[in-house]
Design an enzyme around this catalytic site. Structure first.
Site, mmCIF file in Angstrom:
data_model
loop_
_atom_site.group_PDB
_atom_site.id
_atom_site.type_symbol
_atom_site.label_atom_id
_atom_site.label_comp_id
_atom_site.label_asym_id
_atom_site.label_seq_id
_atom_site.Cartn_x
_atom_site.Cartn_y
_atom_site.Cartn_z
ATOM 1 N N LYS A 119 0.802 -1.093 0.046
ATOM 2 C CA LYS A 119 0.052 -0.026 0.155
ATOM 3 C C LYS A 119 0.910 1.214 -0.181
ATOM 4 O O LYS A 119 1.884 1.272 0.610
ATOM 5 C CB LYS A 119 -0.821 0.027 1.404
ATOM 6 C CG LYS A 119 -1.976 1.132 1.353
ATOM 7 C CD LYS A 119 -2.868 0.869 2.378
ATOM 8 C CE LYS A 119 -3.819 2.181 2.398
ATOM 9 N NZ LYS A 119 -4.857 2.104 3.578
ATOM 10 N N SER A 173 -9.648 1.916 3.091
ATOM 11 C CA SER A 173 -9.010 2.703 2.041
ATOM 12 C C SER A 173 -7.954 1.680 1.318
ATOM 13 O O SER A 173 -7.366 2.288 0.403
ATOM 14 C CB SER A 173 -8.190 3.762 2.473
ATOM 15 O OG SER A 173 -7.125 3.219 3.786
ATOM 16 N N SER A 194 -9.928 -0.345 7.303
ATOM 17 C CA SER A 194 -9.516 -0.213 5.963
ATOM 18 C C SER A 194 -8.734 -1.531 5.310
ATOM 19 O O SER A 194 -8.367 -1.396 4.153
ATOM 20 C CB SER A 194 -8.517 0.817 5.931
ATOM 21 O OG SER A 194 -9.057 2.065 5.961
#
Length: 375
Positions: free
Chosen positions: A20, A96, A120
């Site tokens: 990420k 997210s 997330s």
């Protein structure tokens, strides 16, 4: 491909993994998928989790896309693009850590790392039909991860099967007990099914999963669950505002982030203090519930993910995190496992919550559920 902000090829010949874009990779900018951070200089060293993966021979294939600044539940990003939901391209991938979940679901990587501050990892995992683990708070290093300071955020893995989740946890965690995480769960498993609001189909799927797995199940009511959700919102607002609020002045944020950060800045000290009081009370309630069961189970999300069109038209998604955010507040390990739902081609998520520090037991019990649901 918008599952990746950047395609990479780093490391050994081991399993492939996406990282990420809030996690530092030396030589590459960490932009959190935001135009406001596009000019960020390259990181001068790897985040600790990245260094551990490379030392273990893993192969990094890309920086994973995400909801801008890790501050949203839909995964929609009009700057870097919106990752595709592998289960249904018309639906949101969740946020997210949208790119991390999508990359795994689309088989672009064996695993991925995401971060989970208010659901997330678990939320996108449930949307995209993959497994996602939020470890115990503090169990996995956050050195080299944005935001630098957080009392909620955890780094954790995504994968398509529990074997790969366990392998990733062993790689990124200093003291992860592989033997315990892979221990066969052949005896009676005691689970508490948490009373929550969700669609009847998903609630029914959770109950069936406990039955299929041969667990001794009983209903559990967690005192202060709704209050913990609100407290988690207050704390993430304060901490995200402190980390990224200055970017509002850049004029480069997406419209949703600009509005959310402006609203977050209005959270008062009194609201933060009240939230910390709820944190203490809810943590104690979860600890107490886990004294009499091995794990707690409940849906990851209260409903199947909405469509991209619905999200863009203004349908509220804050309720998506109603069942996951409370465990960021309490710090307990929580995993989302794909859950078949009668009458739907889409899988929902089964959330498995364990005692603090018992991430290995959560993994072992999740593997038992995985095997039973696949039978």
């Amino acid at each position: 491909m918008n599952e990746f902000i950047q395609t990479l090829s780093l490391g050994g010949a081991g399993p492939s993994i996406a990282i990420k874009d809030t996690i530092d990779i030396a030589g590459y900018a960490t932009t959190a998928a935001s135009r406001a951070l596009a000019d960020t200089p390259p990181a001068d060293q790897h985040a600790e989790v990245v260094a551990r993966l490379l030392d273990a021979g893993w192969h990094i294939v890309g920086k994973a896309n995400m909801h801008e600044l890790a501050f949203g539940m839909t995964g929609i990003n009009d700057y870097t693009g919106t990752p595709q939901n592998p289960q249904d391209a018309a639906r949101i991938p969740g946020g997210s850590s949208s790119g991390s979940a999508a990359a795994v679901g689309l088989k672009l990587a064996d695993a991925a790392l995401g971060t989970d501050t208010g659901g997330s990892i678990r939320g996108p995992a449930a949307c995209c039909g993959v497994i996602g683990l939020k470890p115990t708070y503090g169990r996995v290093s956050r050195r080299g991860v944005a935001p630098r300071e957080s009392t909620l955020d955890c780094v954790g893995p995504f994968a398509r099967d529990m074997r790969m989740i366990v392998a990733a946890m062993q790689a990124i965690t200093a003291n992860f007990d592989l033997h315990a995480a892979q221990a066969p769960q052949t005896g009676m498993c005691n689970v508490g099914i948490v009373e929550v609001d969700a669609t009847p189909a998903i609630l029914g799927a959770v109950a069936r999963a406990a039955n299929q797995t041969g667990c001794n199940a009983r209903t559990v009511k967690l005192t202060g669950f709704a209050e913990a959700f609100e407290a988690g919102l207050a704390i993430i607002n304060v901490e995200t505002s402190q980390a990224f609020g200055h970017l509002v002045a850049s004029g480069k944020l997406g419209a949703d982030l600009d509005a959310r950060l402006r609203a977050a800045a209005k959270t008062t000290s009194a609201q933060r203090d009240a939230a910390e009081s709820v944190r203490r009370q809810f943590t104690a309630a979860v600890d107490h519930a886990l004294e009499s069961v091995d794990v707690l189970i409940l849906p990851t999300l209260p409903a199947l993910p909405i469509t991209l069109a619905e999200a863009r038209s203004g349908t509220s998604v804050i309720g998506m995190s109603s069942l996951i955010r409370p465990f960021n507040l309490s710090g307990h390990p929580a995993l989302s496992l794909p859950l078949p739902v009668d009458g739907s081609p889409l899988k929902a998520g089964l959330q498995i919550v364990g005692r603090k520090g018992a991430d290995e037991q959560v993994c072992a019990i999740a593997a038992r559920f995985e095997a039973a649901l696949a039978a």
